[in-house]
Scaffold this active site. Structure first.
Site, PDB file in Angstrom:
ATOM      1  N   GLY A  11      -0.566 -11.226  -2.386  1.00 50.09           N
ATOM      2  CA  GLY A  11      -0.829 -10.274  -1.513  1.00 50.09           C
ATOM      3  C   GLY A  11      -1.986  -9.736  -0.910  1.00 50.09           C
ATOM      4  O   GLY A  11      -2.897 -10.568  -1.210  1.00 50.09           O
ATOM      5  N   ASP A  12      -2.281  -8.965  -0.149  1.00 47.65           N
ATOM      6  CA  ASP A  12      -3.296  -8.406   0.401  1.00 47.65           C
ATOM      7  C   ASP A  12      -3.729  -9.492   1.467  1.00 47.65           C
ATOM      8  O   ASP A  12      -5.272  -9.441   1.534  1.00 47.65           O
ATOM      9  CB  ASP A  12      -4.315  -7.864  -0.403  1.00 47.65           C
ATOM     10  CG  ASP A  12      -3.891  -6.912  -1.448  1.00 47.65           C
ATOM     11  OD1 ASP A  12      -3.138  -5.786  -0.944  1.00 47.65           O
ATOM     12  OD2 ASP A  12      -3.806  -6.897  -2.401  1.00 47.65           O
ATOM     13  N   LYS A  15      -1.919  -9.118   6.055  1.00 43.23           N
ATOM     14  CA  LYS A  15      -0.554  -9.539   6.881  1.00 43.23           C
ATOM     15  C   LYS A  15      -0.340  -8.263   7.921  1.00 43.23           C
ATOM     16  O   LYS A  15      -0.016  -8.357   9.035  1.00 43.23           O
ATOM     17  CB  LYS A  15       0.709  -9.250   6.071  1.00 43.23           C
ATOM     18  CG  LYS A  15       0.789 -10.486   5.101  1.00 43.23           C
ATOM     19  CD  LYS A  15       2.133 -10.343   3.962  1.00 43.23           C
ATOM     20  CE  LYS A  15       1.843  -9.018   3.258  1.00 43.23           C
ATOM     21  NZ  LYS A  15       0.819  -9.208   2.258  1.00 43.23           N
ATOM     22  N   GLY A  39       0.461  -1.909   1.018  1.00 48.46           N
ATOM     23  CA  GLY A  39      -0.750  -1.214   1.726  1.00 48.46           C
ATOM     24  C   GLY A  39      -1.093  -1.772   2.889  1.00 48.46           C
ATOM     25  O   GLY A  39      -2.019  -2.745   2.568  1.00 48.46           O
ATOM     26  N   HIS A  40      -0.555  -1.689   3.999  1.00 47.03           N
ATOM     27  CA  HIS A  40      -1.085  -2.712   5.198  1.00 47.03           C
ATOM     28  C   HIS A  40      -1.983  -1.840   6.122  1.00 47.03           C
ATOM     29  O   HIS A  40      -1.427  -1.021   6.609  1.00 47.03           O
ATOM     30  CB  HIS A  40       0.350  -3.117   6.059  1.00 47.03           C
ATOM     31  CG  HIS A  40       1.234  -3.999   5.251  1.00 47.03           C
ATOM     32  ND1 HIS A  40       2.430  -4.536   5.546  1.00 47.03           N
ATOM     33  CD2 HIS A  40       1.150  -4.647   4.002  1.00 47.03           C
ATOM     34  CE1 HIS A  40       2.942  -5.474   4.684  1.00 47.03           C
ATOM     35  NE2 HIS A  40       2.152  -5.285   3.781  1.00 47.03           N
ATOM     36  N   GLN A 222       3.675  -7.756  -0.027  1.00 48.71           N
ATOM     37  CA  GLN A 222       3.054  -8.540  -1.137  1.00 48.71           C
ATOM     38  C   GLN A 222       3.027 -10.087  -0.891  1.00 48.71           C
ATOM     39  O   GLN A 222       2.689 -10.255   0.530  1.00 48.71           O
ATOM     40  CB  GLN A 222       3.903  -8.199  -2.500  1.00 48.71           C
ATOM     41  CG  GLN A 222       4.152  -7.055  -3.210  1.00 48.71           C
ATOM     42  CD  GLN A 222       4.917  -6.040  -2.402  1.00 48.71           C
ATOM     43  OE1 GLN A 222       6.203  -6.490  -1.916  1.00 48.71           O
ATOM     44  NE2 GLN A 222       4.491  -5.027  -1.987  1.00 48.71           N
ATOM     45  N   LEU A 329     -12.531 -14.317   7.549  1.00 47.27           N
ATOM     46  CA  LEU A 329     -13.365 -15.336   7.499  1.00 47.27           C
ATOM     47  C   LEU A 329     -14.694 -14.821   7.194  1.00 47.27           C
ATOM     48  O   LEU A 329     -15.896 -15.320   6.616  1.00 47.27           O
ATOM     49  CB  LEU A 329     -13.168 -16.176   8.663  1.00 47.27           C
ATOM     50  CG  LEU A 329     -14.287 -17.290   8.753  1.00 47.27           C
ATOM     51  CD1 LEU A 329     -13.845 -18.503   7.591  1.00 47.27           C
ATOM     52  CD2 LEU A 329     -14.280 -17.916  10.034  1.00 47.27           C
TER      53      LEU A 329
END
Ligand code: IMP
Length: 422
Positions: A11-12, A15, A39-40, A222, A329
């Site tokens: 997740g995280d 996305k 949490g997006h 997720q 990155l």
């Protein structure tokens, strides 16, 4: 063309950011599983939005957003999220649809989630405390309430009252405070009234959209290793989070998915407990010192580690992704050298794919290949060519280790900081 975005780590992975970029060419964005444990985070024109239940596509004017049947959804939290984005100038009228089949998170689910974590002591999972596990438990034990129940006020009030009464008996046995049935009923009935116009049979709606040639974008929540089947069980969430969940969580056929994008960070993070073979205290300290890697839902500090190609290689098989999207990155810009896990050593055996038994997960030792760092800022790059050569080599190295071509790279939070790799 219909695309699915799936998380290939814990997740995280960013996305929300990837979905935001892809929404430009989509008509409808669909969430299919999970709940407000997600949490997006998306940054648009310098404004940061953290979406928990509403698909990230809401930030593009005119795009429709569907909350599918696979979610567990707290109606009170959804209303408050809708109101909050409306207050920030986002037009939602006619743009959000909720599946009649989505299950409801009720207040006792949250209480039981928090209580069961406390009771587990050091063996806790580290859940978000949003009631996700208990809500999915009710779904599979066939006693859940669904969004469709919100459409019949009297009947809903009766069923909710019954559930709270049962929950209060359980809470009493556990030595916990009872819930205030009156207050909860009032709050849920108000949410029901607000949501009534948007609750519909989204299966039919989505198939109608497909018949009209609209393109769908599926936004998973997720990540693959939080999947209840394929993750680091029992340190997982309570539902499937992998590609198949997009289908059962929306009622769309597998034949309709044309592309799958696997989303990863340029390194690895995890919130909550459980094994994480490449966890690095050095990288964790560095990223936290930069103010990065604090959870968007619970603000918990995320555990950080090196990129783990063993995980992502397995995630590619499970999800079938044909493109890799690598985010964050720029967070590695200052490093001299960057280790990447190419295999695990489990008691003298080399593993190219992760094990299944929890005991084996804990014992896996990463085998690293070290890439040179680039030691210059990448946040200004707007194309793959503009990245320093060692950064390009790093990204191509990850793609090769994983076995999926590089699709999208992101070097910061803003929409303009993500670009396609030709
Ligand atoms: P739950 O989903 O709240 O039951 O939490 C189960 C595990 O999944 C915990 O380790 C959480 O930290 C993790 N988790 C749940 N949702 C997310 C997410 O959106 N991002 C990262 N971790 C999550």
């Amino acid at each position: 063309m219909n695309t699915l975005v799936v998380g290939a780590q814990w997740g995280d992975e960013g996305k929300g950011k990837v979905v935001d970029v892809l929404t430009e060419t989509a008509d409808v964005v669909v969430r299919c599983q999970g709940g407000d444990n997600a949490g997006h985070t998306v940054e648009v024109d310098g404004q940061t939005f953290v979406l928990h239940l509403i698909p990230s596509g809401i930030l593009w004017p005119g795009k429709c957003c569907v909350i599918g049947n696979g979610l567990v959804l707290d109606p009170v939290a959804l209303v408050s999220e809708i109101r909050s984005i409306q207050s920030r100038g986002i037009e939602t009228e006619g743009r959000i649809l909720v599946s009649e089949g989505a299950h409801l998170v009720l207040p006792h689910h949250r209480v039981l989630d928090v209580h069961s974590e406390k009771a587990k002591g050091p063996g806790k999972i580290g859940t978000t405390g949003r009631g996700i596990g208990p809500a999915y438990e009710d779904k599979v034990s066939r006693r859940g309430l669904r969004a469709v129940d919100l459409l019949r006020a009297d009947e809903f009030q009766r069923k909710l009252g019954q559930r709270i009464e049962e929950a209060n008996r359980l809470l009493h046995r556990l030595g916990l405070e009872p819930l205030d049935a009156g207050g909860i009923t009032e709050e849920y009935l108000a949410a029901a009234q607000f949501l009534r116009p948007v609750i519909t049979n989204t299966v039919l709606w989505l198939h109608d959209a497909l018949a009209k040639g609209k393109s769908l974008l599926f936004e998973s929540a997720q990540g693959t290793f939080l999947d209840v089947d394929f993750g680091t069980y029992p340190y997982v969430t309570a539902c499937n989070t992998t590609a198949g969940a997009a289908l059962v969580g929306s009622g769309v056929s597998p034949k309709e998915i044309h592309h799958v994008v696997g989303c990863v960070k340029a390194y690895t993070t995890r919130v909550g407990e459980g094994p994480m073979p490449t966890e690095s205290s050095e990288l964790t300290a560095l990223l936290h010192a930069m103010g990065r890697e604090f959870g968007s839902t619970t603000r918990r500090a995320r555990r950080c580690g090196w990129f783990d190609s063993v995980l992502v290689r397995y995630a590619r098989l499970i999800n079938g992704f044909d493109r890799l999207a690598v985010t964050n990155l720029d967070n590695l810009d200052c490093l001299d050298e960057i280790p990447v896990c190419v295999a695990y050593n489990l008691e003298g055996r080399r593993l190219e794919y992760p094990p299944t038994a929890l005991e084996d997960w804990w014992n896996c030792q990463p085998v690293y290949r070290v890439f040179p760092g680039w030691k210059e800022p990448t946040g200004q790059a707007r194309s793959f060519r503009q990245l320093p050569k060692p950064a390009r080599d790093y990204l191509l190295g990850l793609a090769e280790l994983v076995g999926a071509p590089l699709g999208l790279v992101s070097v910061g939070a803003g929409r303009e900081k993500s670009f396609w790799v030709e």
